[in-house]
Scaffold this motif. Sequence first.
Motif, PDB file in Angstrom:
ATOM      1  N   ALA A  47     -23.320 -16.009  -1.125  1.00  0.00           N
ATOM      2  CA  ALA A  47     -22.732 -15.953   0.209  1.00  0.00           C
ATOM      3  C   ALA A  47     -21.217 -15.916   0.133  1.00  0.00           C
ATOM      4  O   ALA A  47     -20.546 -15.236   0.930  1.00  0.00           O
ATOM      5  N   LYS A  48     -20.656 -16.604  -0.854  1.00  0.00           N
ATOM      6  CA  LYS A  48     -19.195 -16.609  -1.019  1.00  0.00           C
ATOM      7  C   LYS A  48     -18.705 -15.215  -1.432  1.00  0.00           C
ATOM      8  O   LYS A  48     -17.680 -14.726  -0.918  1.00  0.00           O
ATOM      9  N   ASP A  49     -19.422 -14.580  -2.335  1.00  0.00           N
ATOM     10  CA  ASP A  49     -19.025 -13.228  -2.752  1.00  0.00           C
ATOM     11  C   ASP A  49     -19.020 -12.273  -1.563  1.00  0.00           C
ATOM     12  O   ASP A  49     -18.088 -11.463  -1.390  1.00  0.00           O
ATOM     13  N   GLU A  60      -4.737  -4.418   8.969  1.00  0.00           N
ATOM     14  CA  GLU A  60      -3.439  -3.829   8.639  1.00  0.00           C
ATOM     15  C   GLU A  60      -3.361  -2.377   9.122  1.00  0.00           C
ATOM     16  O   GLU A  60      -2.291  -1.879   9.467  1.00  0.00           O
ATOM     17  N   GLY A  61      -4.512  -1.681   9.157  1.00  0.00           N
ATOM     18  CA  GLY A  61      -4.528  -0.305   9.664  1.00  0.00           C
ATOM     19  C   GLY A  61      -4.873  -0.233  11.132  1.00  0.00           C
ATOM     20  O   GLY A  61      -5.168   0.855  11.653  1.00  0.00           O
ATOM     21  N   GLU A  62      -4.904  -1.413  11.786  1.00  0.00           N
ATOM     22  CA  GLU A  62      -5.195  -1.521  13.216  1.00  0.00           C
ATOM     23  C   GLU A  62      -6.565  -0.922  13.562  1.00  0.00           C
ATOM     24  O   GLU A  62      -6.799  -0.391  14.638  1.00  0.00           O
ATOM     25  N   ALA A  63      -7.530  -1.101  12.557  1.00  0.00           N
ATOM     26  CA  ALA A  63      -8.891  -0.621  12.791  1.00  0.00           C
ATOM     27  C   ALA A  63      -9.845  -1.776  13.070  1.00  0.00           C
ATOM     28  O   ALA A  63     -11.050  -1.569  13.241  1.00  0.00           O
ATOM     29  N   ALA A  64      -9.316  -3.006  13.084  1.00  0.00           N
ATOM     30  CA  ALA A  64     -10.132  -4.188  13.388  1.00  0.00           C
ATOM     31  C   ALA A  64      -9.307  -5.147  14.228  1.00  0.00           C
ATOM     32  O   ALA A  64      -8.065  -5.098  14.228  1.00  0.00           O
ATOM     33  N   THR A  65     -10.017  -5.994  14.924  1.00  0.00           N
ATOM     34  CA  THR A  65      -9.320  -6.957  15.793  1.00  0.00           C
ATOM     35  C   THR A  65      -8.942  -8.214  15.004  1.00  0.00           C
ATOM     36  O   THR A  65      -9.499  -8.506  13.935  1.00  0.00           O
ATOM     37  N   GLU A  66      -7.999  -8.939  15.577  1.00  0.00           N
ATOM     38  CA  GLU A  66      -7.591 -10.219  14.978  1.00  0.00           C
ATOM     39  C   GLU A  66      -8.754 -11.203  14.919  1.00  0.00           C
ATOM     40  O   GLU A  66      -8.896 -11.985  13.969  1.00  0.00           O
ATOM     41  N   VAL A  67      -9.646 -11.144  15.945  1.00  0.00           N
ATOM     42  CA  VAL A  67     -10.805 -12.052  15.993  1.00  0.00           C
ATOM     43  C   VAL A  67     -11.730 -11.777  14.823  1.00  0.00           C
ATOM     44  O   VAL A  67     -12.213 -12.707  14.138  1.00  0.00           O
ATOM     45  N   ASN A  68     -12.004 -10.468  14.530  1.00  0.00           N
ATOM     46  CA  ASN A  68     -12.862 -10.131  13.400  1.00  0.00           C
ATOM     47  C   ASN A  68     -12.266 -10.633  12.083  1.00  0.00           C
ATOM     48  O   ASN A  68     -12.978 -11.150  11.210  1.00  0.00           O
ATOM     49  N   TYR A  69     -10.977 -10.488  11.955  1.00  0.00           N
ATOM     50  CA  TYR A  69     -10.300 -10.929  10.743  1.00  0.00           C
ATOM     51  C   TYR A  69     -10.397 -12.457  10.567  1.00  0.00           C
ATOM     52  O   TYR A  69     -10.719 -12.951   9.475  1.00  0.00           O
ATOM     53  N   GLN A  70     -10.120 -13.189  11.639  1.00  0.00           N
ATOM     54  CA  GLN A  70     -10.157 -14.658  11.556  1.00  0.00           C
ATOM     55  C   GLN A  70     -11.575 -15.160  11.281  1.00  0.00           C
ATOM     56  O   GLN A  70     -11.771 -16.126  10.536  1.00  0.00           O
ATOM     57  N   ASP A  71     -12.580 -14.519  11.879  1.00  0.00           N
ATOM     58  CA  ASP A  71     -13.987 -14.914  11.610  1.00  0.00           C
ATOM     59  C   ASP A  71     -14.326 -14.690  10.143  1.00  0.00           C
ATOM     60  O   ASP A  71     -14.984 -15.534   9.512  1.00  0.00           O
ATOM     61  N   ALA A  72     -13.928 -13.574   9.584  1.00  0.00           N
ATOM     62  CA  ALA A  72     -14.198 -13.286   8.175  1.00  0.00           C
ATOM     63  C   ALA A  72     -13.499 -14.293   7.268  1.00  0.00           C
ATOM     64  O   ALA A  72     -14.053 -14.745   6.255  1.00  0.00           O
ATOM     65  N   LYS A  73     -12.246 -14.644   7.621  1.00  0.00           N
ATOM     66  CA  LYS A  73     -11.503 -15.639   6.840  1.00  0.00           C
ATOM     67  C   LYS A  73     -12.188 -17.002   6.886  1.00  0.00           C
ATOM     68  O   LYS A  73     -12.321 -17.695   5.858  1.00  0.00           O
ATOM     69  N   LEU A  74     -12.647 -17.395   8.094  1.00  0.00           N
ATOM     70  CA  LEU A  74     -13.330 -18.690   8.250  1.00  0.00           C
ATOM     71  C   LEU A  74     -14.631 -18.719   7.460  1.00  0.00           C
ATOM     72  O   LEU A  74     -14.962 -19.723   6.815  1.00  0.00           O
ATOM     73  N   ASN A  75     -15.389 -17.630   7.495  1.00  0.00           N
ATOM     74  CA  ASN A  75     -16.656 -17.577   6.744  1.00  0.00           C
ATOM     75  C   ASN A  75     -16.414 -17.706   5.243  1.00  0.00           C
ATOM     76  O   ASN A  75     -17.179 -18.370   4.524  1.00  0.00           O
ATOM     77  N   SER A  76     -15.340 -17.104   4.764  1.00  0.00           N
ATOM     78  CA  SER A  76     -15.008 -17.196   3.342  1.00  0.00           C
ATOM     79  C   SER A  76     -14.649 -18.634   2.958  1.00  0.00           C
ATOM     80  O   SER A  76     -15.090 -19.149   1.920  1.00  0.00           O
ATOM     81  N   GLU A  77     -13.848 -19.290   3.802  1.00  0.00           N
ATOM     82  CA  GLU A  77     -13.465 -20.677   3.512  1.00  0.00           C
ATOM     83  C   GLU A  77     -14.667 -21.610   3.582  1.00  0.00           C
ATOM     84  O   GLU A  77     -14.817 -22.521   2.741  1.00  0.00           O
ATOM     85  N   ASN A  78     -15.552 -21.428   4.572  1.00  0.00           N
ATOM     86  CA  ASN A  78     -16.751 -22.259   4.688  1.00  0.00           C
ATOM     87  C   ASN A  78     -17.664 -22.084   3.479  1.00  0.00           C
ATOM     88  O   ASN A  78     -18.271 -23.059   2.986  1.00  0.00           O
ATOM     89  N   ALA A  79     -17.773 -20.849   3.000  1.00  0.00           N
ATOM     90  CA  ALA A  79     -18.605 -20.608   1.817  1.00  0.00           C
ATOM     91  C   ALA A  79     -18.037 -21.325   0.601  1.00  0.00           C
ATOM     92  O   ALA A  79     -18.775 -21.890  -0.216  1.00  0.00           O
ATOM     93  N   GLY A  80     -16.708 -21.344   0.469  1.00  0.00           N
ATOM     94  CA  GLY A  80     -16.075 -22.077  -0.623  1.00  0.00           C
ATOM     95  C   GLY A  80     -16.302 -23.571  -0.518  1.00  0.00           C
ATOM     96  O   GLY A  80     -16.568 -24.252  -1.518  1.00  0.00           O
TER      97      GLY A  80
END
Length: 354
Positions: A116-118, A132-152
């Motif tokens: 799950a972490k990978d 960075e290419g303005e193809a995703a929202t800030e919310v999507n980015y923050q959710d992905a970051k949170l999921n990565s930290e929770n997996a760790g």
Amino acid sequence: MKKRIIIIGVIVLLIAAIGIKLAANKKNIDDKKKPTLTSNVSIPVNTVIVGLLDANNQLVKTGNLVPFKEADIMAISSGKLVSVNFNLGSMVSQGGVVAQVDNRMLQLNLEQARLAKDKSDKDYKRYKTLLEGEAATEVNYQDAKLNSENAGNQIELLQKQMADNNIKSPVSGQVVSKVKEAGEFVNPGTVLGHVVDISQLKVNVLVGEKDAYTLQTGQKVTVTTDIYPDVKFEGKITFISGQGDATHNYQVEILLQNNGQHKLKAGTFVYADFARESQQKLMLIPRSSLVESLKNPFVYVIENGKAVVRKISVGREFGDQIEVLSGLQEKDQVITAGQVNIKEGSLVKGIVAK
């Protein structure tokens, strides 16, 4: 007519005989009810008057050796024991793994968490690039970051639980108790065994108030035991209590090394000689005052002409005298001879020894 007179006469005689018998019985009963006259004779006994005396003796205290350190080997997680790597008498090291709780379920969970972490790390990098290419929202980015930290965090939690399943010895020393075997189930706090460290040993003794003020930490003390009658062990004072108990005694702790030729064991009875004269006044009574043994010591004292039982606590023996720690007060009159003829409440006449 004549026969009738005879019958009446016989009946009268029977009635008279019964009356005489009843009267005799009543007299016997009345005699038994009369109080027995007893003489209030006081039994003569030898006594002493209790007081505090100057005891000209070395300051020597007795105590039992206790381990320098001791602790339980204890589980901090729940599960089935798959191994117990110690036996009675085993030498263990502080922090060494001595038992293992089943880790198989945690290992599977850990593998799943790493997968799950990978995945979450890849999602995080992808959303970061898209943002960075303005193809995703800030919310999507923050959710992905949170999921990565929770997996760790989940991986760290599982690793901590697996580490807790490695049961370690809290101190170095010898195992003196083993209460669990492999295959048994344990919970947090379950005791598997007990370890004692006797590389050093301690003696805890109580000293009187005046003596406590003359002792200092670091002061040398000679420790002896009947096990090695010709051997002297050198100890030193490591603690003097700053607070006395109800009887004005203060705890003193003595530490001695146990790495010489003559090994000592915890629990051994020892004498601690502080190499100085005691300034303490002691309450002493003759050894003959004790009615029973030292395990259940009590004496008779005289109060208002009667023998009264007093439970006492005893200390050291000085020849035919014994130290009283509690149970008596100054000026109590203690019976020293003649106890075999008396009991609680017996009238006695004390003859004070000169």
